[in-house]
Scaffold this motif. Structure first.
Motif, PDB file in Angstrom:
ATOM      1  N   ARG A 147       0.981  -1.108  -0.133  1.00 26.13           N
ATOM      2  CA  ARG A 147       0.087  -0.093  -0.034  1.00 26.13           C
ATOM      3  C   ARG A 147       0.982   1.292   0.074  1.00 26.13           C
ATOM      4  O   ARG A 147       2.031   1.327   0.633  1.00 26.13           O
ATOM      5  N   ALA A 148       0.495   2.239  -0.845  1.00 23.23           N
ATOM      6  CA  ALA A 148       1.279   3.394  -0.858  1.00 23.23           C
ATOM      7  C   ALA A 148       1.316   4.107   0.369  1.00 23.23           C
ATOM      8  O   ALA A 148       0.356   4.469   1.206  1.00 23.23           O
ATOM      9  N   LYS A 149       2.546   4.590   1.063  1.00 27.21           N
ATOM     10  CA  LYS A 149       2.768   5.488   2.214  1.00 27.21           C
ATOM     11  C   LYS A 149       2.393   6.694   1.789  1.00 27.21           C
ATOM     12  O   LYS A 149       1.817   7.459   2.678  1.00 27.21           O
ATOM     13  N   HIS A 150       2.684   7.325   0.612  1.00 25.78           N
ATOM     14  CA  HIS A 150       2.428   8.593   0.084  1.00 25.78           C
ATOM     15  C   HIS A 150       1.818   8.289  -1.287  1.00 25.78           C
ATOM     16  O   HIS A 150       2.316   7.803  -2.005  1.00 25.78           O
ATOM     17  N   ARG A 151       0.718   9.058  -1.362  1.00 30.68           N
ATOM     18  CA  ARG A 151       0.211   8.959  -2.935  1.00 30.68           C
ATOM     19  C   ARG A 151       1.241   9.918  -4.070  1.00 30.68           C
ATOM     20  O   ARG A 151       1.180  11.016  -3.610  1.00 30.68           O
ATOM     21  N   PRO A 152       1.615   9.053  -4.821  1.00 25.85           N
ATOM     22  CA  PRO A 152       2.674   9.792  -5.906  1.00 25.85           C
ATOM     23  C   PRO A 152       1.736  10.712  -6.648  1.00 25.85           C
ATOM     24  O   PRO A 152       0.675  10.477  -7.088  1.00 25.85           O
ATOM     25  N   LEU A 153       2.533  11.588  -7.226  1.00 29.62           N
ATOM     26  CA  LEU A 153       1.863  12.431  -8.122  1.00 29.62           C
ATOM     27  C   LEU A 153       2.108  11.885  -9.633  1.00 29.62           C
ATOM     28  O   LEU A 153       3.225  11.653 -10.092  1.00 29.62           O
ATOM     29  N   VAL A 154       1.138  11.233 -10.109  1.00 31.17           N
ATOM     30  CA  VAL A 154       1.116  10.424 -11.133  1.00 31.17           C
ATOM     31  C   VAL A 154       0.772  11.454 -12.817  1.00 31.17           C
ATOM     32  O   VAL A 154       0.123  11.955 -12.701  1.00 31.17           O
ATOM     33  N   PHE A 155       1.922  11.232 -13.689  1.00 32.70           N
ATOM     34  CA  PHE A 155       1.946  11.854 -14.868  1.00 32.70           C
ATOM     35  C   PHE A 155       1.730  10.696 -16.075  1.00 32.70           C
ATOM     36  O   PHE A 155       2.221   9.654 -15.908  1.00 32.70           O
ATOM     37  N   ILE A 156       0.557  10.555 -16.765  1.00 37.81           N
ATOM     38  CA  ILE A 156       0.735   9.633 -17.755  1.00 37.81           C
ATOM     39  C   ILE A 156       0.588  10.426 -19.156  1.00 37.81           C
ATOM     40  O   ILE A 156      -0.345  11.252 -19.598  1.00 37.81           O
ATOM     41  N   THR A 157       1.462  10.139 -20.129  1.00 39.17           N
ATOM     42  CA  THR A 157       1.618  10.720 -21.594  1.00 39.17           C
ATOM     43  C   THR A 157       1.060   9.717 -22.649  1.00 39.17           C
ATOM     44  O   THR A 157       1.195   8.633 -22.448  1.00 39.17           O
TER      45      THR A 157
END
Length: 280
Positions: A147-157
């Motif tokens: 489980r994510a400790k911190h929600r990542p900032l996700v970029f999808i191209t």
């Protein structure tokens, strides 16, 4: 966290709003646009501006969603068991962590780039729905929930090579990077070539947009190709006169191979130049 642009990347107001909207909503930012408009660089510059480590996952046609989570190296474990290796007793030694696992277990918030998602199989985005939505996945080999400790900032191209599933699109904040107008393009060029003479830049920009606006081009030159062309013009010390036509007729610019990347477009352009010369 709020993105307000950077020195190395000219972000339009609507692009900055899109980045900050994705941050607020805690959803992946899906960025589309022509190849060469700075989609990948956006993730790099936002991560730098917000002081976030950046993890990158560059997608290929053979990439599977599972590779972003983890892979179990059963072959190495079998070989080590035959050799009597001690580490074979711990299955964790044969779990290859993917970028999502690394992003989820990072001790500090990170940015995650999933680059050119449209290159993969059509089922690829659907296979990541739960992981990107709930920020967790299960590793069956080690029987643990990651489980994510911190929600990542996700970029999808995406380069729009194929349509993405509606269920996947629903989970993203979407932004299309429009091709820069002349004013924005000049700001982009100024970042990369601050010492470029204004007269040469004006002539090069006119030639570039003339080429780009030709009807029937299979591949229009992009921002990155303009920057490559300007770099060549400076390196070869091409004179201003070579880019200017006295009677405003179309002419073949020097080093045109930096702008036109296939034989159909080159032939089309040469025919247009020939027709203009005949009509003089």
């Amino acid at each position: 966290m709020k993105f307000q642009g950077s020195e190395n990347y000219v972000a339009t107001q609507d692009l900055m709003l899109a980045v900050n909207a994705a941050i607020t909503l805690k959803r992946p930012l899906l960025v589309k646009g022509e190849p060469g408009t700075g989609k990948t660089m956006l993730a790099e510059e936002v991560a730098t501006a917000l002081k976030l480590p950046l993890l990158q996952w560059h997608i290929k046609s053979t990439t599977k969603a599972q590779q972003g989570l983890y892979e179990y190296d059963a072959v190495s474990r079998l070989r080590d068991s035959q050799l009597g290796e001690e580490k074979v007793k711990d299955i964790h030694n044969y779990i290859l962590k993917g970028v999502l696992w690394q992003a989820f277990t990072a001790d500090e918030p990170v940015a995650l780039l999933i680059d050119e998602i449209d290159k993969a199989d059509i089922e690829f985005p659907n296979d990541l729905l739960r992981e990107l939505d709930r920020m967790e996945f299960y590793c069956y080999e080690t029987r643990e929930l990651v489980r994510a400790k911190h929600r990542p900032l996700v970029f999808i191209t995406s380069n729009n090579e194929k349509e993405l599933p509606d269920a996947f699109l629903r989970r993203c904040f979407f932004h299309y990077i429009k091709f820069p107008d002349a004013e924005t393009m000049q700001r982009i060029v100024d970042v990369h070539f601050p010492s470029l003479k204004k007269e040469l830049l004006a002539a090069a920009m006119k030639t570039f947009y003339d080429v780009r606006n030709l009807p029937g081009l299979k591949k229009k030159p992009s921002t990155s190709e303009l920057l490559d062309w300007l770099k060549l013009l400076m390196a070869e010390d091409i004179p201003l006169e070579a880019l200017q036509s006295a009677d405003s007729k179309v002419s073949i610019p020097p080093l045109v191979g930096a702008l036109l990347k296939n034989e159909q477009d080159t032939t089309l352009f040469e025919k247009l130049v020939f027709m203009n010369q005949r009509n003089r």
